[in-house]
Scaffold this motif. Sequence first.
Motif, PDB file in Angstrom:
ATOM      1  N   VAL A  14      51.853  48.194  16.165  1.00 22.16           N
ATOM      2  CA  VAL A  14      50.479  47.342  16.758  1.00 22.16           C
ATOM      3  C   VAL A  14      50.486  47.187  18.146  1.00 22.16           C
ATOM      4  O   VAL A  14      51.559  46.817  19.084  1.00 22.16           O
ATOM      5  CB  VAL A  14      50.416  45.912  16.137  1.00 22.16           C
ATOM      6  N   THR A  15      49.169  47.681  18.674  1.00 21.28           N
ATOM      7  CA  THR A  15      49.235  47.415  20.331  1.00 21.28           C
ATOM      8  C   THR A  15      47.734  46.917  20.638  1.00 21.28           C
ATOM      9  O   THR A  15      47.128  46.667  19.834  1.00 21.28           O
ATOM     10  CB  THR A  15      49.243  48.836  20.975  1.00 21.28           C
ATOM     11  N   VAL A  16      47.728  46.367  21.780  1.00 19.18           N
ATOM     12  CA  VAL A  16      46.636  45.937  22.306  1.00 19.18           C
ATOM     13  C   VAL A  16      45.870  47.020  23.181  1.00 19.18           C
ATOM     14  O   VAL A  16      46.412  47.559  23.959  1.00 19.18           O
ATOM     15  CB  VAL A  16      46.693  44.507  23.111  1.00 19.18           C
ATOM     16  N   ALA A  17      44.535  46.910  22.943  1.00 20.69           N
ATOM     17  CA  ALA A  17      43.781  48.115  23.636  1.00 20.69           C
ATOM     18  C   ALA A  17      44.121  47.914  25.459  1.00 20.69           C
ATOM     19  O   ALA A  17      44.177  46.656  25.637  1.00 20.69           O
ATOM     20  CB  ALA A  17      42.488  47.824  23.372  1.00 20.69           C
ATOM     21  N   ASP A  18      44.122  48.744  25.954  1.00 23.98           N
ATOM     22  CA  ASP A  18      44.603  48.789  27.564  1.00 23.98           C
ATOM     23  C   ASP A  18      43.089  48.967  28.442  1.00 23.98           C
ATOM     24  O   ASP A  18      43.203  48.777  29.564  1.00 23.98           O
ATOM     25  CB  ASP A  18      45.554  49.850  27.892  1.00 23.98           C
ATOM     26  N   HIS A  19      42.116  49.211  27.643  1.00 23.95           N
ATOM     27  CA  HIS A  19      40.753  49.125  28.545  1.00 23.95           C
ATOM     28  C   HIS A  19      39.502  48.707  27.679  1.00 23.95           C
ATOM     29  O   HIS A  19      39.476  49.123  26.477  1.00 23.95           O
ATOM     30  CB  HIS A  19      40.566  50.604  29.250  1.00 23.95           C
ATOM     31  N   PRO A  20      38.301  48.271  28.370  1.00 27.48           N
ATOM     32  CA  PRO A  20      37.313  48.164  27.483  1.00 27.48           C
ATOM     33  C   PRO A  20      36.432  49.393  27.065  1.00 27.48           C
ATOM     34  O   PRO A  20      36.672  50.516  28.151  1.00 27.48           O
ATOM     35  CB  PRO A  20      36.344  47.327  28.247  1.00 27.48           C
ATOM     36  N   ALA A  21      35.823  49.560  26.098  1.00 28.00           N
ATOM     37  CA  ALA A  21      35.143  51.056  25.981  1.00 28.00           C
ATOM     38  C   ALA A  21      33.632  50.823  26.091  1.00 28.00           C
ATOM     39  O   ALA A  21      33.190  49.998  25.153  1.00 28.00           O
ATOM     40  CB  ALA A  21      35.424  51.358  24.486  1.00 28.00           C
ATOM     41  N   PRO A  76      32.907  56.040  20.790  1.00 24.06           N
ATOM     42  CA  PRO A  76      34.197  56.624  20.761  1.00 24.06           C
ATOM     43  C   PRO A  76      35.000  55.696  21.772  1.00 24.06           C
ATOM     44  O   PRO A  76      34.147  55.014  22.683  1.00 24.06           O
ATOM     45  CB  PRO A  76      34.034  57.999  21.252  1.00 24.06           C
ATOM     46  N   PRO A  77      36.418  55.408  21.699  1.00 22.63           N
ATOM     47  CA  PRO A  77      36.906  54.366  22.522  1.00 22.63           C
ATOM     48  C   PRO A  77      37.181  54.900  24.089  1.00 22.63           C
ATOM     49  O   PRO A  77      38.228  54.744  24.413  1.00 22.63           O
ATOM     50  CB  PRO A  77      38.227  54.002  21.897  1.00 22.63           C
ATOM     51  N   ILE A 202      47.915  50.155  14.506  1.00 21.26           N
ATOM     52  CA  ILE A 202      46.802  49.488  14.737  1.00 21.26           C
ATOM     53  C   ILE A 202      46.529  49.156  16.315  1.00 21.26           C
ATOM     54  O   ILE A 202      47.790  48.584  16.854  1.00 21.26           O
ATOM     55  CB  ILE A 202      47.191  48.132  13.829  1.00 21.26           C
ATOM     56  N   VAL A 203      45.413  49.166  16.756  1.00 22.37           N
ATOM     57  CA  VAL A 203      45.078  48.846  17.929  1.00 22.37           C
ATOM     58  C   VAL A 203      43.908  47.555  17.985  1.00 22.37           C
ATOM     59  O   VAL A 203      42.973  47.645  17.314  1.00 22.37           O
ATOM     60  CB  VAL A 203      44.519  49.967  18.689  1.00 22.37           C
ATOM     61  N   LEU A 204      44.537  46.603  18.725  1.00 22.38           N
ATOM     62  CA  LEU A 204      43.623  45.199  18.517  1.00 22.38           C
ATOM     63  C   LEU A 204      42.503  45.464  19.831  1.00 22.38           C
ATOM     64  O   LEU A 204      43.146  45.787  20.848  1.00 22.38           O
ATOM     65  CB  LEU A 204      44.548  43.992  18.820  1.00 22.38           C
ATOM     66  N   VAL A 205      41.141  45.615  19.527  1.00 24.84           N
ATOM     67  CA  VAL A 205      40.217  45.654  20.555  1.00 24.84           C
ATOM     68  C   VAL A 205      39.314  44.419  20.451  1.00 24.84           C
ATOM     69  O   VAL A 205      38.505  44.216  19.608  1.00 24.84           O
ATOM     70  CB  VAL A 205      39.508  46.891  20.102  1.00 24.84           C
ATOM     71  N   PRO A 206      39.494  43.593  21.510  1.00 24.46           N
ATOM     72  CA  PRO A 206      38.426  42.555  21.716  1.00 24.46           C
ATOM     73  C   PRO A 206      36.947  42.958  22.251  1.00 24.46           C
ATOM     74  O   PRO A 206      37.017  44.075  22.781  1.00 24.46           O
ATOM     75  CB  PRO A 206      38.966  41.868  22.924  1.00 24.46           C
ATOM     76  N   THR A 207      35.932  42.378  21.808  1.00 24.22           N
ATOM     77  CA  THR A 207      34.700  42.973  22.262  1.00 24.22           C
ATOM     78  C   THR A 207      33.803  41.790  22.542  1.00 24.22           C
ATOM     79  O   THR A 207      34.172  40.651  22.053  1.00 24.22           O
ATOM     80  CB  THR A 207      33.769  43.492  21.005  1.00 24.22           C
ATOM     81  N   PHE A 208      32.996  41.788  23.542  1.00 25.85           N
ATOM     82  CA  PHE A 208      32.389  40.375  24.305  1.00 25.85           C
ATOM     83  C   PHE A 208      30.913  40.455  23.818  1.00 25.85           C
ATOM     84  O   PHE A 208      30.067  39.710  24.162  1.00 25.85           O
ATOM     85  CB  PHE A 208      32.482  40.657  25.626  1.00 25.85           C
ATOM     86  N   LEU A 258      47.918  42.950  38.928  1.00 33.31           N
ATOM     87  CA  LEU A 258      48.533  42.247  38.189  1.00 33.31           C
ATOM     88  C   LEU A 258      47.671  42.315  36.671  1.00 33.31           C
ATOM     89  O   LEU A 258      48.230  42.315  35.519  1.00 33.31           O
ATOM     90  CB  LEU A 258      48.583  40.766  38.695  1.00 33.31           C
ATOM     91  N   GLY A 259      46.309  42.408  36.930  1.00 29.38           N
ATOM     92  CA  GLY A 259      45.462  42.431  35.856  1.00 29.38           C
ATOM     93  C   GLY A 259      45.670  43.656  34.895  1.00 29.38           C
ATOM     94  O   GLY A 259      45.783  43.738  33.750  1.00 29.38           O
ATOM     95  N   LEU A 260      45.936  44.753  35.705  1.00 29.26           N
ATOM     96  CA  LEU A 260      46.140  45.900  34.877  1.00 29.26           C
ATOM     97  C   LEU A 260      47.342  46.195  34.263  1.00 29.26           C
ATOM     98  O   LEU A 260      47.589  46.700  33.348  1.00 29.26           O
ATOM     99  CB  LEU A 260      46.208  47.212  35.863  1.00 29.26           C
ATOM    100  N   LEU A 261      48.508  45.558  34.783  1.00 27.96           N
ATOM    101  CA  LEU A 261      49.605  45.500  34.393  1.00 27.96           C
ATOM    102  C   LEU A 261      50.238  44.472  32.891  1.00 27.96           C
ATOM    103  O   LEU A 261      51.347  44.346  32.353  1.00 27.96           O
ATOM    104  CB  LEU A 261      50.935  45.110  35.322  1.00 27.96           C
ATOM    105  N   VAL A 262      49.193  44.048  32.620  1.00 23.61           N
ATOM    106  CA  VAL A 262      49.158  43.589  31.216  1.00 23.61           C
ATOM    107  C   VAL A 262      49.690  44.679  30.128  1.00 23.61           C
ATOM    108  O   VAL A 262      50.406  44.497  29.180  1.00 23.61           O
ATOM    109  CB  VAL A 262      47.731  42.903  30.527  1.00 23.61           C
ATOM    110  N   HIS A 263      49.409  45.868  30.566  1.00 22.25           N
ATOM    111  CA  HIS A 263      49.983  47.136  29.876  1.00 22.25           C
ATOM    112  C   HIS A 263      50.893  47.773  30.844  1.00 22.25           C
ATOM    113  O   HIS A 263      50.413  47.734  31.775  1.00 22.25           O
ATOM    114  CB  HIS A 263      48.702  48.019  29.487  1.00 22.25           C
TER     115      HIS A 263
END
Length: 323
Positions: A14-21, A76-77, A202-208, A258-263
């Motif tokens: 399980v990972t968290v998405a590293d960029h919005p699509a 596509p992501p 599984i990749v957790l992908v937030p959407t706004f 710092l924001g990018l280094l969440v991943h």
Amino acid sequence: MLRIHCTPQDLLNVTVADHPAPLLELSLAFAALQRRDVPPEQGRWWKRSSRGLPRAAHPLLQLVSPQGAGPLFLDPPAEGFAEGLDTVLAAPRARVRAELRRVCGTGLPVTPWLRSLADLDRAAWKDLERALRTGHQHVIRPQWARLESAFRAETAWRSRVIAQQGLQAAITSLAPGTRWRALTLESPLPREAGITLRGKGIVLVPTFFWTGHLLAAPQPDGRLFLVHPAVTPLSLHPLGPADDPLVTLLGSTRARILGLLVHRHTTTDLARQLTMSISTASTQTKALRYAGLVDSRREGRAVWHWCTPLGLDLLVHAHRSAS
């Protein structure tokens, strides 16, 4: 009810998405536009954003399911719009037809234009390309800077939940009513759906733009994208970097790093994404490391960097203050 049957290997991956699509957000924006159950604040903001929607974008209202069901070849992501558009236009014919059959089976009306898409009619696909370009220009592009900032705050918070409370809490909090039954994840859905995973993760992908139920998007590589509403709607996020307390504290460059280094990123990755020299990126990460906000480790010829728990806390608290 949505039921996702997992293997232990899926839970280890399980990972968290590293960029919005951008195309995923575009597709879900048009899904939300057709719904009547959008929360009032989000609905008012959406109406303002979609006012004057060009007619060239209207074909997306025929193609996108208001249930957020796809079609999956449409979103596509990819990190960039141009790359994502190329992927859509090159979608295999069999996948296009299978996805159109699937979404029409969820209640999407079968129109002559959809039939033309399924038959790979050149004029219909030109209309689709024009609709995607126009929709992106009108709906997504004006909000992209805000969306990127909101995405970093959201994924920093979700990563912190995983670190502090564990995977179970992080996943069951994605949408109301989501729960585990042994290795099966269950979540409310307007229809019955079941997915069996094979260990790819599984990749957790937030959407706004989407505010409804949990969405499951199987990928060609075997992974499952779990697309979930962000905790804070985009309309409630600060407008831009000028409102970001991290910029005041760290400066704009270090705040972005710092924001990018969440991943995890290498020094070369950071330099490429922020359009700076590798030596400059190295100097900035060194300063963040001395402040206890970033950890670094050399692996072969690359140096990898990532946020410390203190760095994640700073991102989350700064975002809450700005909101």
